[in-house]
Write an enzyme that holds these catalytic residues in place. Structure first.
Site, PDB file in Angstrom:
ATOM      1  N   HIS A  85       0.831  -1.198   0.000  1.00 26.61           N
ATOM      2  CA  HIS A  85       0.000   0.000   0.000  1.00 26.61           C
ATOM      3  C   HIS A  85       0.873   1.259   0.000  1.00 26.61           C
ATOM      4  O   HIS A  85       1.907   1.299   0.667  1.00 26.61           O
ATOM      5  CB  HIS A  85      -0.910   0.017   1.234  1.00 26.61           C
ATOM      6  CG  HIS A  85      -1.814  -1.175   1.323  1.00 26.61           C
ATOM      7  ND1 HIS A  85      -2.273  -1.678   2.517  1.00 26.61           N
ATOM      8  CD2 HIS A  85      -2.336  -1.985   0.354  1.00 26.61           C
ATOM      9  CE1 HIS A  85      -3.049  -2.730   2.286  1.00 26.61           C
ATOM     10  NE2 HIS A  85      -3.091  -2.938   0.980  1.00 26.61           N
ATOM     11  N   TYR A 115       1.661   2.017  14.138  1.00 25.02           N
ATOM     12  CA  TYR A 115       2.261   3.038  13.281  1.00 25.02           C
ATOM     13  C   TYR A 115       1.649   4.408  13.525  1.00 25.02           C
ATOM     14  O   TYR A 115       0.452   4.562  13.734  1.00 25.02           O
ATOM     15  CB  TYR A 115       2.204   2.652  11.803  1.00 25.02           C
ATOM     16  CG  TYR A 115       0.869   2.215  11.262  1.00 25.02           C
ATOM     17  CD1 TYR A 115       0.048   3.109  10.585  1.00 25.02           C
ATOM     18  CD2 TYR A 115       0.444   0.891  11.399  1.00 25.02           C
ATOM     19  CE1 TYR A 115      -1.171   2.700  10.068  1.00 25.02           C
ATOM     20  CE2 TYR A 115      -0.768   0.477  10.886  1.00 25.02           C
ATOM     21  CZ  TYR A 115      -1.580   1.392  10.230  1.00 25.02           C
ATOM     22  OH  TYR A 115      -2.793   0.990   9.721  1.00 25.02           O
TER      23      TYR A 115
END
Length: 467
Positions: free
Chosen positions: A66, A129
């Site tokens: 991605h 993240y």
């Protein structure tokens, strides 16, 4: 806790961070993200606004590749993963790959435009993240097939045995036509002499006039795609120093010189772009010693309305996390300006009277552009910098005399007068007159310390008149 360490990779901007992890019989502790330490080792100050956690129940879960439209700082809370990254950005590194096995002692900074994928190597693996854009519904971003032959990623767990979503099983192959362009540069005040010079020096930039984008208008600001820009160069300003002393000019000056920079600083915080704001030595009252001149950390002391609005704009622009405020003086570029006026008078045989008690340095727009590029390209520390051409400070009369001499006239053809006498003549005509700082010279030590050496003003004047 000691400092983490930083490692570069074949993908520009993709950085591996080795964290200081303390282990004992209870488990481990680590500082997963500590801004001061991360900046100290060279990580970008990317301004995270959201923290996400991806829990993966089974070994072999594979997500990606991605390419989200934000920067990302990835680390693990539990387990191990195999990370794979592919550069999807335009440029020489397009298609470059990098892989790494990660445990809880490793983190990776992933810049916008780099595709990322993670395969879990243990059950119950959680990776976390930080990102510097808020996720919102409907965001579309490029993806890449996990088995793309040009990337040739050697997955530890064969993809035929991995757990992959249907969507990720149908990602496309690598295609240069879909390479992600870099974020753009926006030039505000694109019709002015500085804006024109900036637009010419930043290829691919978008330059807009106030008629095209009025930053003082809420609707115009709300409709503009600020997230598309990496840098905003604010060369827009109200510069009619004397007219700012009128009721109408006061309102216009405060809107353009103070409110607009405050708006831009807020947008910079929200969208992560670097704000470059151009200011003026008028923020000072002109009473500093000629040597070294006004310094960046000198308290602001504006005299007139224009000066007050520029000082307010400096304070506002400095609230942007990534900002350069360039204070400049006596700007000369394309179009009508003092040098061109003196050149025209010299050619016409006129002998003018010019003030000789205001002292400063000329700043040619190409020097401003060169300094702007230097600060951005060298990633100099954010902050406020004085910028003018170099050489000794001169009075306006001495500048006019230099122009006359280069135009074939005698320097004695330019007589002197005082600012007070000049003001008296303007006021006698019923026109407004703003107070001027008598010393506009500024210390250039701070910008020199970044490796930038200002060109001598007279050398720049020679070239300007020749052109």
């Amino acid at each position: 806790m000691t400092l983490p360490t930083l490692e570069t990779t074949p993908i520009p901007g993709l950085l591996v961070v080795r964290l200081d992890r303390r282990v004992d019989d209870r488990g481990f502790f680590k500082e997963n993200w500590q801004r001061e330490k991360m900046l100290a080792i060279g990580l970008p100050d990317f301004g995270p606004v959201q923290n996400n956690v991806s829990f993966n129940a089974d070994r072999g879960v594979t997500r990606g590749i991605h390419t989200e439209p934000w920067d990302k700082f990835v680390s693990l809370a539990t387990g191990r993963i195999f990370g794979a990254w592919v550069d999807m950005r335009e440029g020489e590194s397009f298609g470059a790959t990098f892989t790494l096995e990660m445990d809880t002692s490793v983190a990776v900074f992933v810049p916008r435009g780099v595709g990322n994928s993670y395969q879990t190597l243990e059950d119950a693996t959680s990776y976390t993240y930080l990102v510097n854009e808020h996720w919102r519904p409907g965001i579309a971003y490029p993806a890449l097939a996990l088995d793309d032959p040009s990337a040739a990623i050697a997955w530890p767990i064969p993809l035929a045995e991995a757990i992959i979503s249907e969507k990720d099983q149908n990602n496309p192959a690598l295609d240069p036509a879909t390479a992600i362009p870099p974020k753009k540069t926006l030039v505000l005040g694109g019709g002015g002499q500085l804006g024109l010079a900036l637009a010419a020096a930043f290829p691919g930039s978008e330059a807009v006039t106030r008629a095209e984008l009025d930053v003082t208008g809420a609707e115009a600001v709300a409709a503009w795609p600020w997230h598309e820009y990496a840098v905003v160069l604010n060369a827009a300003a109200y510069t009619a120093v004397d007219a700012a002393e009128t009721p109408e000019g006061r309102v216009a000056a405060w809107a353009a010189n103070a409110t607009a920079p405050a708006t831009l600083a807020g947008l910079a915080r929200r969208h992560g772009f670097t704000l470059v704001h151009f200011s003026s030595e008028y923020v000072f009252d002109g009473t500093a010693p000629l040597d070294p001149g006004h310094t960046e950390d000198e308290p602001l002391s504006p005299l007139g309305v224009y000066a007050q609005t520029k000082a307010a704009g400096d304070i506002a622009a400095a609230l942007a996390p990534r900002h350069y405020v360039l204070r400049t003086s006596w700007v000369i570029g394309d179009g009508k300006n003092f040098v061109r006026t003196m050149q025209s008078l010299a050619e016409k045989g006129v002998s003018p009277s010019v003030v000789d008690d205001q002292v400063g340095r000329l700043t040619f727009t190409d020097e401003l552009v060169r300094a702007t590029r230097h600060l951005l390209d060298s990633q100099a520390p954010y902050g406020t910098y004085n910028l003018s051409n170099g050489g000794p400070a001169m009075s306006w009369r001495e500048v006019a005399q230099a122009v006359f001499e280069r135009s074939g006239r005698s320097a004695e053809d330019v007589s002197g007068t005082t600012t007070a006498a000049y003001a008296e003549g303007v006021l006698a005509q019923g026109k407004p007159f703003a107070p001027r700082p008598l010393n506009s010279a500024m210390s250039l030590d701070k910008i020199r310390a970044t490796g930038f050496e200002p060109e001598d003003a007279l050398a720049a004047l020679d070239r300007y008149l020749a052109d």
